[in-house]
Design a protein around this motif. Structure first.
Motif, PDB file in Angstrom:
ATOM      1  N   ARG A 117       0.813  -1.224   0.000  1.00  0.00           N
ATOM      2  CA  ARG A 117       0.000   0.000   0.000  1.00  0.00           C
ATOM      3  C   ARG A 117       0.841   1.266   0.000  1.00  0.00           C
ATOM      4  O   ARG A 117       0.325   2.352   0.224  1.00  0.00           O
ATOM      5  CB  ARG A 117      -0.928  -0.018   1.216  1.00  0.00           C
ATOM      6  N   GLN A 118       2.136   1.107  -0.300  1.00  0.00           N
ATOM      7  CA  GLN A 118       3.006   2.277  -0.430  1.00  0.00           C
ATOM      8  C   GLN A 118       2.944   2.773  -1.874  1.00  0.00           C
ATOM      9  O   GLN A 118       3.817   2.486  -2.688  1.00  0.00           O
ATOM     10  CB  GLN A 118       4.446   1.919  -0.044  1.00  0.00           C
ATOM     11  N   TYR A 119       1.875   3.466  -2.207  1.00  0.00           N
ATOM     12  CA  TYR A 119       1.673   3.941  -3.569  1.00  0.00           C
ATOM     13  C   TYR A 119       1.437   5.444  -3.554  1.00  0.00           C
ATOM     14  O   TYR A 119       1.107   6.033  -2.525  1.00  0.00           O
ATOM     15  CB  TYR A 119       0.470   3.242  -4.203  1.00  0.00           C
ATOM     16  N   THR A 120       1.640   6.052  -4.703  1.00  0.00           N
ATOM     17  CA  THR A 120       1.327   7.474  -4.871  1.00  0.00           C
ATOM     18  C   THR A 120       0.016   7.572  -5.646  1.00  0.00           C
ATOM     19  O   THR A 120      -0.042   7.163  -6.804  1.00  0.00           O
ATOM     20  CB  THR A 120       2.437   8.204  -5.648  1.00  0.00           C
ATOM     21  N   PRO A 121      -1.039   8.069  -5.035  1.00  0.00           N
ATOM     22  CA  PRO A 121      -2.328   8.141  -5.729  1.00  0.00           C
ATOM     23  C   PRO A 121      -2.223   8.994  -6.994  1.00  0.00           C
ATOM     24  O   PRO A 121      -1.541  10.026  -6.993  1.00  0.00           O
ATOM     25  CB  PRO A 121      -3.262   8.797  -4.703  1.00  0.00           C
ATOM     26  N   PRO A 122      -2.864   8.575  -8.071  1.00  0.00           N
ATOM     27  CA  PRO A 122      -2.873   9.382  -9.301  1.00  0.00           C
ATOM     28  C   PRO A 122      -3.423  10.779  -9.020  1.00  0.00           C
ATOM     29  O   PRO A 122      -4.351  10.949  -8.235  1.00  0.00           O
ATOM     30  CB  PRO A 122      -3.800   8.593 -10.236  1.00  0.00           C
ATOM     31  N   ALA A 123      -2.826  11.769  -9.668  1.00  0.00           N
ATOM     32  CA  ALA A 123      -3.254  13.155  -9.450  1.00  0.00           C
ATOM     33  C   ALA A 123      -4.637  13.391 -10.057  1.00  0.00           C
ATOM     34  O   ALA A 123      -4.925  12.954 -11.172  1.00  0.00           O
ATOM     35  CB  ALA A 123      -2.244  14.109 -10.078  1.00  0.00           C
ATOM     36  N   GLU A 157      -7.048   0.348   3.280  1.00  0.00           N
ATOM     37  CA  GLU A 157      -6.076   0.936   4.208  1.00  0.00           C
ATOM     38  C   GLU A 157      -6.424   0.605   5.653  1.00  0.00           C
ATOM     39  O   GLU A 157      -5.536   0.533   6.514  1.00  0.00           O
ATOM     40  CB  GLU A 157      -6.038   2.457   4.010  1.00  0.00           C
ATOM     41  N   SER A 158      -7.700   0.402   5.935  1.00  0.00           N
ATOM     42  CA  SER A 158      -8.138   0.145   7.310  1.00  0.00           C
ATOM     43  C   SER A 158      -7.875  -1.292   7.741  1.00  0.00           C
ATOM     44  O   SER A 158      -8.004  -1.618   8.923  1.00  0.00           O
ATOM     45  CB  SER A 158      -9.638   0.449   7.442  1.00  0.00           C
ATOM     46  N   ARG A 159      -7.500  -2.161   6.814  1.00  0.00           N
ATOM     47  CA  ARG A 159      -7.276  -3.575   7.144  1.00  0.00           C
ATOM     48  C   ARG A 159      -5.809  -3.821   7.461  1.00  0.00           C
ATOM     49  O   ARG A 159      -4.938  -3.459   6.686  1.00  0.00           O
ATOM     50  CB  ARG A 159      -7.699  -4.469   5.977  1.00  0.00           C
ATOM     51  N   SER A 160      -5.569  -4.474   8.585  1.00  0.00           N
ATOM     52  CA  SER A 160      -4.188  -4.797   8.939  1.00  0.00           C
ATOM     53  C   SER A 160      -3.669  -5.974   8.142  1.00  0.00           C
ATOM     54  O   SER A 160      -2.460  -6.114   7.932  1.00  0.00           O
ATOM     55  CB  SER A 160      -4.092  -5.096  10.444  1.00  0.00           C
ATOM     56  N   LEU A 161      -4.585  -6.847   7.681  1.00  0.00           N
ATOM     57  CA  LEU A 161      -4.212  -7.991   6.846  1.00  0.00           C
ATOM     58  C   LEU A 161      -5.136  -8.025   5.630  1.00  0.00           C
ATOM     59  O   LEU A 161      -6.316  -7.690   5.728  1.00  0.00           O
ATOM     60  CB  LEU A 161      -4.357  -9.303   7.623  1.00  0.00           C
ATOM     61  N   PRO A 162      -4.610  -8.424   4.477  1.00  0.00           N
ATOM     62  CA  PRO A 162      -5.462  -8.476   3.289  1.00  0.00           C
ATOM     63  C   PRO A 162      -6.340  -9.717   3.261  1.00  0.00           C
ATOM     64  O   PRO A 162      -5.985 -10.759   3.821  1.00  0.00           O
ATOM     65  CB  PRO A 162      -4.432  -8.519   2.146  1.00  0.00           C
ATOM     66  N   LYS A 163      -7.473  -9.590   2.621  1.00  0.00           N
ATOM     67  CA  LYS A 163      -8.353 -10.727   2.365  1.00  0.00           C
ATOM     68  C   LYS A 163      -8.242 -11.096   0.891  1.00  0.00           C
ATOM     69  O   LYS A 163      -7.635 -10.365   0.103  1.00  0.00           O
ATOM     70  CB  LYS A 163      -9.791 -10.376   2.739  1.00  0.00           C
ATOM     71  N   ARG A 164      -8.835 -12.199   0.533  1.00  0.00           N
ATOM     72  CA  ARG A 164      -8.760 -12.641  -0.854  1.00  0.00           C
ATOM     73  C   ARG A 164      -9.398 -11.600  -1.773  1.00  0.00           C
ATOM     74  O   ARG A 164     -10.496 -11.124  -1.512  1.00  0.00           O
ATOM     75  CB  ARG A 164      -9.456 -13.988  -1.036  1.00  0.00           C
TER      76      ARG A 164
END
Length: 231
Positions: A117-123, A157-164
């Protein structure tokens, strides 16, 4: 009733109370241990799902780590079954060891998910979206897509672990925002965009900016009548 009989009854009553205390203590141990086992099992199951999802993005754990996780999960399932069947209270050492291991593994997997989740959101030129909206240009579909993509990103972002499916959802949301950014810039000719944006400023747009091409473009958008000359 003789004195001896009274003493015997008192001894029996004391033994019954002691047995009752032992039963309550044992029951409490069972309940506490059962809750711990269920908690650790749930953590390991969530980690298995998270690792499987992160694997779709190239993340992997050493084989020995996965093997140990599987063994810990299997041992806890057997322990849970034993607790429910005969109520035996085993040593809590194995449960605590599994709990410590699951906690350490969770930190590793949470870190991998955080890296994803370390991404730069598109402008997104939201000022332009608002300006076009105020000037009568239909941008509701684009705005809805932007809000939907951002809601999805906030949810992930609110999830500490990803789901399928979360990796795909993350990719789709970012792609949607990028497309919205392109759609906004393509919605109106850049020259028209500048004129429209300038009209929203305190100074307004210069009269010389309203060339025949700009006037034709504004007319084509159906918003020419919204502009006024201010002397």
């Amino acid at each position: 009733m003789t004195l001896i009989e009274r003493i015997q009854r008192l001894h029996q009553a004391a033994a019954d109370v002691e047995d009752e205390d032992r039963i309550k203590q044992r029951t409490g141990q069972l309940v506490s241990l059962g809750k711990t086992v269920d908690t650790v099992l749930g953590t390991l199951m969530g980690l298995e799902e998270a690792v499987a999802e992160l694997r779709t993005a190239g993340f992997s754990l050493p084989v020995e780590v996965l093997t140990r996780a599987g063994e810990a999960s299997k041992a806890l399932r057997m322990l849970a079954a034993a607790l429910r069947q005969n109520g035996a209270v085993p040593s809590a050492g194995g449960v605590q060891s599994a709990h410590t291991y699951a906690k350490a593994l969770r930190q590793t997997v949470e870190g991998a998910w955080k890296d994803q989740r370390q991404y730069t959101p598109p402008a997104i030129n939201e000022d332009l979206v608002d300006t076009l909206d105020r000037n009568g240009i239909d941008v509701e579909a684009i705005r809805t897509r932007i809000e939907s993509a951002r809601w999805q990103l906030d949810s992930l972002e609110s999830r500490s672990l990803p789901k399928r499916g979360d990796i795909a959802a993350l990719t789709t949301a970012l792609q949607s925002l990028a497309e919205c950014g392109r759609d906004i810039t393509e919605l109106v000719d850049p020259i028209l965009t500048k004129v429209i944006m300038d009209t929203q400023s305190t100074e307004g747009a210069r009269l010389s900016a309203f060339t025949p091409e700009v006037l034709a473009g504004l007319a084509a958008l159906g918003i020419l009548e919204r502009f006024r000359v201010r002397l």
